[in-house]
Scaffold this motif. Sequence first.
Motif: not given
Length: 210
Positions: A48-55, A61-73
């Motif tokens: 597995p190869a997990v990466s964290i992205t945020s933005g 509908e509004g102003y958004a803040m996101r944090v996501a976890i992705k498995n690139d493996g």
Amino acid sequence: MTKPEKRLSFNFETVGSIAAMVIGACALFVAWDQAQIMRKQQHASVLPAVSITSGFSTEPEGYAMRVAIKNDGIGPAMIESAVLVVDGAPVSDWADLRDRLLPPQLHKDFSSSLDSAIGMLAAGEKSEAILLLWDRNDETRAGFEALKARVFAADTAETYFGVCYCSVFEKCWVAGPENASRPTPVKKCESAGDDVVARLLQTISEDEAS
């Protein structure tokens, strides 16, 4: 005349025994080496190869803040723990995150979508662990711009979202902290079971109910 012949026979037997031992040892080493190669291939085939992205984004509908976890493996990742760190200290609950990170304009008029970070993340799968969405008005716009400026100016070794995860062979890594370009291997996930996202979800609900 017989003694030299016996000695010669003994020497041939000794050399043959030594040769057999050497060949046996070589064969054993080759078998061990092949087993190690096969073991590495097995591990690599489910790595597995997990990466964290945020933005941040502005949406209808509004102003958004996101944090996501992705498995690139190419194998499943078992997410064992998740932590959110602000200014070098872990966030304990929603009130802690709100008071230490969010500008006052963003303490209200928001909705949230949070999924527990702990669990299996299949190869190629992405999970949006944190989504905070604020209504669009002048007050929240000012707060949202201040939040973006604060996060972008923060030291990524001091403010980050991170997870500890393991492969099916119990090889473990930490992803997210210290602006690492790749996950950092660890012996095991020391804080297994600790999920800051679950705590945020619970304490947001408690805060809304009060």
